[in-house]
Design a protein around this motif. Structure first.
Motif, short mmCIF file in Angstrom:
data_model
loop_
_atom_site.label_atom_id
_atom_site.label_comp_id
_atom_site.label_asym_id
_atom_site.label_seq_id
_atom_site.Cartn_x
_atom_site.Cartn_y
_atom_site.Cartn_z
N PRO A 105 -26.32 28.21 13.07
CA PRO A 105 -26.90 27.85 14.36
C PRO A 105 -27.67 26.53 14.34
O PRO A 105 -27.63 25.79 15.31
N ASP A 106 -28.34 26.19 13.25
CA ASP A 106 -29.10 24.94 13.19
C ASP A 106 -28.21 23.73 13.40
O ASP A 106 -28.64 22.71 13.92
N PHE A 107 -26.95 23.84 13.02
CA PHE A 107 -26.00 22.75 13.20
C PHE A 107 -25.81 22.45 14.68
O PHE A 107 -25.68 21.32 15.08
N TYR A 108 -25.83 23.50 15.52
CA TYR A 108 -25.60 23.35 16.95
C TYR A 108 -26.88 23.19 17.74
O TYR A 108 -26.85 22.77 18.88
N ASN A 109 -28.00 23.53 17.17
CA ASN A 109 -29.28 23.49 17.88
C ASN A 109 -30.04 22.21 17.58
O ASN A 109 -31.18 22.25 17.17
N ARG A 110 -29.43 21.10 17.83
CA ARG A 110 -30.07 19.81 17.58
C ARG A 110 -31.08 19.46 18.67
O ARG A 110 -31.93 18.63 18.47
N SER A 111 -30.97 20.10 19.85
CA SER A 111 -31.89 19.79 20.93
C SER A 111 -33.26 20.36 20.61
O SER A 111 -33.41 21.26 19.79
N LYS A 112 -34.27 19.85 21.29
CA LYS A 112 -35.64 20.27 21.04
C LYS A 112 -36.06 21.45 21.92
O LYS A 112 -37.20 21.87 21.87
N PHE A 154 -20.08 34.96 8.24
CA PHE A 154 -19.49 33.88 9.02
C PHE A 154 -20.55 32.89 9.52
O PHE A 154 -20.42 31.69 9.33
N PHE A 155 -21.61 33.38 10.12
CA PHE A 155 -22.61 32.50 10.72
C PHE A 155 -23.44 31.75 9.68
O PHE A 155 -24.14 30.81 10.02
N GLN A 156 -23.40 32.15 8.44
CA GLN A 156 -24.13 31.44 7.39
C GLN A 156 -23.31 30.31 6.76
O GLN A 156 -23.81 29.58 5.91
N ARG A 157 -22.06 30.18 7.17
CA ARG A 157 -21.24 29.06 6.69
C ARG A 157 -21.87 27.76 7.18
O ARG A 157 -22.38 27.68 8.29
N LYS A 158 -21.82 26.75 6.35
CA LYS A 158 -22.48 25.49 6.65
C LYS A 158 -22.03 24.89 7.99
O LYS A 158 -22.86 24.39 8.75
N GLY A 159 -20.76 24.93 8.31
CA GLY A 159 -20.26 24.37 9.55
C GLY A 159 -20.46 25.24 10.77
O GLY A 159 -20.11 24.85 11.87
N VAL A 160 -21.03 26.42 10.57
CA VAL A 160 -21.19 27.36 11.66
C VAL A 160 -22.65 27.69 11.93
O VAL A 160 -22.99 28.15 13.01
#
Length: 143
Positions: A114-121, A106-112
């Motif tokens: 973690p890098d998708f949500y971790n845009r902050s520095k 599940f977490f390796q799906r492109k829309g899921v």
């Protein structure tokens, strides 16, 4: 006190085997009028003259009817905990522990991912390589 997730003891035992000292089970996050419980707090000494690592681990089983619903709930909880911990105990790093099957399927799906949500520095949102190694040893993934 909140109910423990089904992987609680496995995560806790693996942390102990890896040399972590459990300092709270559960860990109370207290900020003004809010009191929330994360599953575990742990500390690992690095050297006598330096302060060790401190982590808080929130464990999620993802056993509900919908993985996406469980994900939304876990992500929201993670964000609230992370923000309160940054205000009250910035020496801690927060991790989300999940089962490795959920991580891989599940977490390796492109829309899921973690890098998708971790845009902050902020480094608080990015787990170290050590935490990933540790995670697989108890058949869970720390996100």
């Amino acid at each position: 006190m909140p109910a423990k997730d089904i992987y609680h003891n496995a995560v806790k035992n693996t942390l102990i085997k890896e040399g972590w000292t459990i300092t709270a089970d559960p860990y109370l996050i207290k900020y003004e009028d809010a009191g929330l419980y994360a599953d575990l707090a742990a500390e690992k000494p690095i050297a006598a003259e330096r302060q060790g690592q401190k982590i808080i681990v929130e464990i999620k089983s993802f056993v509900g009817r919908s993985l996406m619903y469980d994900f939304h709930a876990a992500l929201g909880q993670y964000i609230v905990y992370r923000n309160l911990i940054q205000l009250t105990a910035p020496e801690y790093t927060l991790y989300l522990a999940i089962d490795d099957v959920v991580y891989k399927e599940f977490f390796q799906r492109k829309g899921v991912k973690p890098d998708f949500y971790n845009r902050s520095k902020t480094s608080k949102t990015n787990p170290s390589a050590h935490s990933r190694k540790l995670a697989y040893q108890y058949r869970s993934e720390i996100w």
